[in-house]
Scaffold this motif. Structure first.
Motif, PDB file in Angstrom:
ATOM      1  N   ARG A   8     141.736 -45.274 285.165  1.00  0.00           N
ATOM      2  CA  ARG A   8     141.020 -44.885 286.200  1.00  0.00           C
ATOM      3  C   ARG A   8     141.577 -43.794 286.885  1.00  0.00           C
ATOM      4  O   ARG A   8     141.148 -42.907 287.511  1.00  0.00           O
ATOM      5  N   LEU A  14     134.095 -38.126 289.339  1.00  0.00           N
ATOM      6  CA  LEU A  14     132.519 -37.695 289.113  1.00  0.00           C
ATOM      7  C   LEU A  14     131.993 -36.725 290.146  1.00  0.00           C
ATOM      8  O   LEU A  14     132.069 -36.755 291.198  1.00  0.00           O
ATOM      9  N   ALA A  41     124.736 -42.560 283.418  1.00  0.00           N
ATOM     10  CA  ALA A  41     125.634 -43.305 283.850  1.00  0.00           C
ATOM     11  C   ALA A  41     126.596 -43.772 282.486  1.00  0.00           C
ATOM     12  O   ALA A  41     127.719 -43.702 282.658  1.00  0.00           O
ATOM     13  N   VAL A  46     130.345 -44.977 283.927  1.00  0.00           N
ATOM     14  CA  VAL A  46     130.174 -45.606 285.194  1.00  0.00           C
ATOM     15  C   VAL A  46     128.974 -46.123 285.458  1.00  0.00           C
ATOM     16  O   VAL A  46     128.058 -46.393 284.401  1.00  0.00           O
ATOM     17  N   GLU A  47     128.837 -46.766 286.463  1.00  0.00           N
ATOM     18  CA  GLU A  47     127.451 -47.662 286.898  1.00  0.00           C
ATOM     19  C   GLU A  47     126.541 -46.652 287.558  1.00  0.00           C
ATOM     20  O   GLU A  47     126.826 -45.540 287.883  1.00  0.00           O
ATOM     21  N   SER A  50     126.695 -45.311 291.069  1.00  0.00           N
ATOM     22  CA  SER A  50     127.668 -43.997 291.018  1.00  0.00           C
ATOM     23  C   SER A  50     127.006 -42.715 291.344  1.00  0.00           C
ATOM     24  O   SER A  50     127.300 -41.995 291.800  1.00  0.00           O
ATOM     25  N   HIS A  53     125.056 -41.094 294.583  1.00  0.00           N
ATOM     26  CA  HIS A  53     126.094 -40.189 295.522  1.00  0.00           C
ATOM     27  C   HIS A  53     125.772 -38.639 295.186  1.00  0.00           C
ATOM     28  O   HIS A  53     125.927 -38.020 296.159  1.00  0.00           O
TER      29      HIS A  53
END
Length: 231
Positions: A8, A14, A41, A46-47, A50, A53
């Motif tokens: 991470r 992102l 995604a 990522v989910e 996300s 945004h």
């Protein structure tokens, strides 16, 4: 620090640019139909939430893809040594340069034709063509008419009269044969033309019937006519 925490920490943040780059790569690999918020995604690890945004919805994602491809065309043109002393050669080079980009992204022409907004960078591509023509001696009236005639060729493709498959798709062979069988008796000349002009699998096409040869033929035909009108 655990392995997950380390991943991470080193993962690139992102951004809208990263999301769109992943979406373009996915469209290139699997076609525009594969581009969903969830799939993009997943490609980014990522989910799906996300992404919202940076791109509020699917429509914004698709508009963003048009932005990316149009910007790629502009960058390619800016990197070329255009023959500015010859308006006809410059316009031709602009259109053919745009086409090299579209052939890298065969889904892009259909997508561009489906959007309700035009990215500012697209206006810039047409501005470059108008400038070349006016500097070459065409009046603004003739340049205006030329833009109508050139249409999407400035972006590197031609709009199809018939669009059996949207977003850069092609007509499946069995469907092509079925369609040809249906019109052969009623439209013999059209059927004969289609049979004669079926494109080879290696011919660069965008959509159903947009080969490099036809693109260059039409472009030269228009530019020859504009030169006569200018003179």
């Amino acid at each position: 620090m655990t392995n997950i925490e380390s991943m991470r920490a080193t993962r690139a943040p992102l951004t809208r640019e990263r999301v769109l780059a992943a979406a373009v790569a996915l469209a290139d690999a699997e076609g525009i139909a594969a581009v969903t918020m969830r799939r993009v995604a997943g490609e980014l690890g990522v989910e799906a939430m996300s992404l919202y945004h940076h791109l509020p919805g699917k429509a914004d994602l698709l508009d963003g893809l048009v932005d990316v491809v149009a910007a790629e065309v502009a960058t390619e043109i800016a990197g070329r040594d255009l023959p500015a002393e010859d308006w006809r050669a410059e316009v031709s080079a602009r259109c053919l340069t745009a086409r090299t980009v579209m052939l890298r992204h065969p889904w892009a022409p259909g997508l561009m034709g489906s959007r309700s907004t035009v990215p500012p960078v697209v206006y810039g591509l047409y501005e470059g063509v108008v400038g070349a023509m006016v500097r070459g001696g065409l009046s603004y009236r003739l340049a205006h008419r030329a833009l109508h005639a050139l249409g999407s060729m400035v972006l590197g493709f031609t709009q199809e009269v018939f669009r059996p498959a949207e977003a850069g798709g092609s007509l499946e062979p069995e469907l092509a044969e079925a369609g040809l069988a249906a019109i052969v008796d009623a439209l013999p000349y059209t059927a004969a033309m289609i049979t004669t002009e079926m494109h080879d699998a290696t011919d660069p096409v965008l959509g159903w019937c947009d080969s490099q040869t036809e693109f260059e033929f039409t472009l030269d035909l228009l530019l020859d006519g504009l030169e006569r009108a200018r003179a």
